[in-house]
Design an enzyme around this catalytic site. Structure first.
Site, PDB file in Angstrom:
ATOM      1  N   THR A 121       0.847  -1.187   0.000  1.00 17.10           N
ATOM      2  CA  THR A 121       0.000   0.000   0.000  1.00 17.10           C
ATOM      3  C   THR A 121       0.884   1.239   0.000  1.00 17.10           C
ATOM      4  O   THR A 121       1.641   1.465   0.945  1.00 17.10           O
ATOM      5  CB  THR A 121      -0.920   0.008   1.229  1.00 17.10           C
ATOM      6  N   GLU A 154      -3.776  -4.547  -2.721  1.00 12.69           N
ATOM      7  CA  GLU A 154      -4.481  -5.689  -2.133  1.00 12.69           C
ATOM      8  C   GLU A 154      -5.688  -5.215  -1.345  1.00 12.69           C
ATOM      9  O   GLU A 154      -5.695  -4.106  -0.790  1.00 12.69           O
ATOM     10  CB  GLU A 154      -3.533  -6.498  -1.253  1.00 12.69           C
ATOM     11  N   PHE A 155      -6.716  -6.057  -1.315  1.00 16.43           N
ATOM     12  CA  PHE A 155      -7.929  -5.766  -0.544  1.00 16.43           C
ATOM     13  C   PHE A 155      -8.264  -6.993   0.306  1.00 16.43           C
ATOM     14  O   PHE A 155      -9.347  -7.559   0.212  1.00 16.43           O
ATOM     15  CB  PHE A 155      -9.084  -5.416  -1.484  1.00 16.43           C
ATOM     16  N   LEU A 156      -7.314  -7.394   1.121  1.00 21.41           N
ATOM     17  CA  LEU A 156      -7.456  -8.594   1.934  1.00 21.41           C
ATOM     18  C   LEU A 156      -7.879  -8.244   3.350  1.00 21.41           C
ATOM     19  O   LEU A 156      -7.303  -7.359   3.976  1.00 21.41           O
ATOM     20  CB  LEU A 156      -6.130  -9.366   1.979  1.00 21.41           C
ATOM     21  N   GLU A 158      -7.934  -9.404   7.137  1.00 19.71           N
ATOM     22  CA  GLU A 158      -7.302 -10.363   8.037  1.00 19.71           C
ATOM     23  C   GLU A 158      -8.370 -11.287   8.614  1.00 19.71           C
ATOM     24  O   GLU A 158      -9.406 -10.846   9.066  1.00 19.71           O
ATOM     25  CB  GLU A 158      -6.549  -9.637   9.157  1.00 19.71           C
ATOM     26  N   LYS A 210      -6.906   2.153  -3.222  1.00 21.88           N
ATOM     27  CA  LYS A 210      -6.660   1.424  -1.977  1.00 21.88           C
ATOM     28  C   LYS A 210      -6.900   2.313  -0.766  1.00 21.88           C
ATOM     29  O   LYS A 210      -7.602   1.933   0.179  1.00 21.88           O
ATOM     30  CB  LYS A 210      -5.226   0.892  -1.977  1.00 21.88           C
ATOM     31  N   PHE A 255     -20.245  -2.765   7.735  1.00 21.08           N
ATOM     32  CA  PHE A 255     -19.430  -1.802   8.482  1.00 21.08           C
ATOM     33  C   PHE A 255     -20.297  -0.747   9.177  1.00 21.08           C
ATOM     34  O   PHE A 255     -19.894   0.400   9.317  1.00 21.08           O
ATOM     35  CB  PHE A 255     -18.399  -1.139   7.563  1.00 21.08           C
ATOM     36  N   CYS A 266      -3.983  -1.873   8.642  1.00 25.03           N
ATOM     37  CA  CYS A 266      -4.399  -1.110   7.457  1.00 25.03           C
ATOM     38  C   CYS A 266      -5.103   0.200   7.767  1.00 25.03           C
ATOM     39  O   CYS A 266      -4.614   1.272   7.404  1.00 25.03           O
ATOM     40  CB  CYS A 266      -5.294  -1.983   6.576  1.00 25.03           C
ATOM     41  N   ARG A 334      -1.730  -4.747  16.214  1.00 22.11           N
ATOM     42  CA  ARG A 334      -1.343  -3.388  15.841  1.00 22.11           C
ATOM     43  C   ARG A 334      -2.537  -2.447  15.995  1.00 22.11           C
ATOM     44  O   ARG A 334      -3.607  -2.689  15.447  1.00 22.11           O
ATOM     45  CB  ARG A 334      -0.821  -3.365  14.395  1.00 22.11           C
TER      46      ARG A 334
END
Length: 438
Positions: A121, A154-156, A158, A210, A255, A266, A334
């Protein structure tokens, strides 16, 4: 087709393993020799459901290998992905030293066409810096080699990263040449057979996408937390409000769940980086400033609720924590709300007993033995005064409430994720405090 992945952290390892699963020849490169040795044995450095099995399977089939040498990794490769860290600088901007370091080394080593793809990112404009760094190294060698750069953010999520990669809702690719587009189309072909779209665009737009996506999701979280806090003050129920607005197709239900704030690798970093990018360009992201402020305040919500419930009496209390990770199905801590809560409780003279299904070692690494680590949810509440639900792990969904109530000195539950039904808990003899709940 052979590809190289530089960086075997969360993004790099998931990316490499999933490409290998689809039959691509993958070589992952990392400077950490111990990590590479473990990966060669099939030992993953991260916790991610489904990853361990897939990693071991592809190592056995020879589709994924690991090395400390970028030179070795680039041999015969058509594409190299940069998936190294971009930690925030002191001013909140993304630190690009690792990304540009990879670019320079690629320029020093490449001897045939290569597509250099940024998976990390990174702020808008990074691809230009990567391209310039590679070109500078080629000029030093006095060689001419064709190459392209691209952006493939990336759009992963966790906890569901493997599924997200294998069944993407969209794949964003920024390119500046037809050759790069053709290579990326060929690489991602196995992933789009079920009509998942590859969205090709210019590179700056891909880089921005992103940050914009994560900032929008963070905004929805902070907005609902703000609404939840107001609901408590005016006598409204946030769950009813959430359902009422989520049924609007223009808004949707995702969300919109209030809680004790977002964390992880992120959202906090990306919001800060986007704010800093705007500042560098003479613009102020007023909405995102508010998003950050709300989130920081929300992380200490359960502590404030404890203070309000036991005014002047919390010193010496023992608080049981169910959950430490910033979200379930990960060991990532984190920016986790648990760290903020623990800090405030310890500073106020409280003791903390905690249990998390996978994040205990990570918590010990971060804060040592300043709290008591327990073996299960029931040991956690033994002798504790009150209970905090901090992370909504499925293991916490249906406990033996009678057993929990008898273990607590005060049967008071502070539900930081609105996981439980207030009426059911009150029937079980608990005093229940949620987020925005009547």
């Amino acid at each position: 087709m052979k590809i190289t992945i530089v960086g075997t952290g969360y993004v790099g390892l998931v990316t490499g393993t999933c490409f290998a699963e689809m039959g691509t020849d993958v070589c992952c490169v990392d400077v950490d020799e111990k990590k590479v040795d473990l990966l060669r044995k099939g030992v993953s450095p991260i916790y991610e459901p489904g990853l361990d099995e897939m990693l071991k399977r592809n190592i056995q089939k020879g589709r994924i290998t690991f090395t400390n040498s970028l030179k070795e990794g680039l041999e015969g490769s058509e594409v190299v992905f940069t998936a190294v860290g971009t930690p925030p600088d002191e001013d909140g901007s993304a630190d690009l030293k690792y990304v540009l370091g990879v670019a320079r080394e690629v320029g020093q080593l490449m001897d045939s066409y290569l597509l250099v793809v940024t998976k990390s990112t990174v702020p808008v404009g990074t691809a230009r810096k990567v391209k310039a760094a590679i070109a500078e190294e080629l000029a030093k060698r006095n060689v001419q080699v064709d190459f392209d750069v691209a952006s493939n953010p990336e759009f992963l999520k966790e906890g569901s990263a493997v599924d997200d990669f294998m069944r993407p809702d969209r794949i964003v690719v920024g390119v500046e040449s037809e050759r790069a587009k053709e290579v990326m189309t060929r690489l991602y072909h196995p992933f789009v057979l079920d009509a998942h779209p590859v969205l090709f665009m210019d590179i700056p737009s891909a880089e921005m996408t992103k940050y914009a996506a994560n900032s929008m999701l963070a905004t929805r979280i902070s907005f609902m937390n703000d609404i939840a806090n107001l609901c408590e003050l005016v006598g409204a129920d946030v769950n009813s409000v959430r359902k009422g607005i989520g049924s609007d197709a223009r808004i949707g239900s995702k969300f919109l769940y209030p809680g004790i704030g977002y964390g992880g690798s992120c959202f906090p970093k990306d919001v800060k980086a986007l704010v800093r990018t705007a500042q560098k360009n003479g613009y102020e992201m007023k909405v995102l400033h508010a998003v950050e402020a709300v989130n920081e305040t929300q992380k200490s919500l359960l502590f404030r609720k404890l203070q309000a419930r036991f005014p002047g009496k919390i010193e010496g209390m023992t608080v049981a924590f169910w959950g430490l990770a910033f979200k379930p199905d990960t060991d990532d801590m984190r920016e986790a709300p648990s760290l903020t809560l623990i800090g405030k409780l310890l500073d106020s003279g409280c003791k903390v007993r905690a249990y998390d299904p996978v994040a205990m070692d990570e918590c010990k690494r971060r804060i040592g033995d300043s709290i008591t680590y327990c073996e299960d949810i029931y040991q956690t509440v033994e002798g504790a005064d009150v209970l905090f639900l901090v992370t909504e792990w499925s293991a916490f969904r249906t406990p033996d409430w009678e057993k929990v109530r008898k273990s607590l000195k005060h049967p008071v539950l502070f539900d930081g994720r609105n996981c439980y039904d207030k009426a059911e808990l009150e029937k079980a003899g608990f005093e229940y405090h949620g987020v925005g709940i009547l």
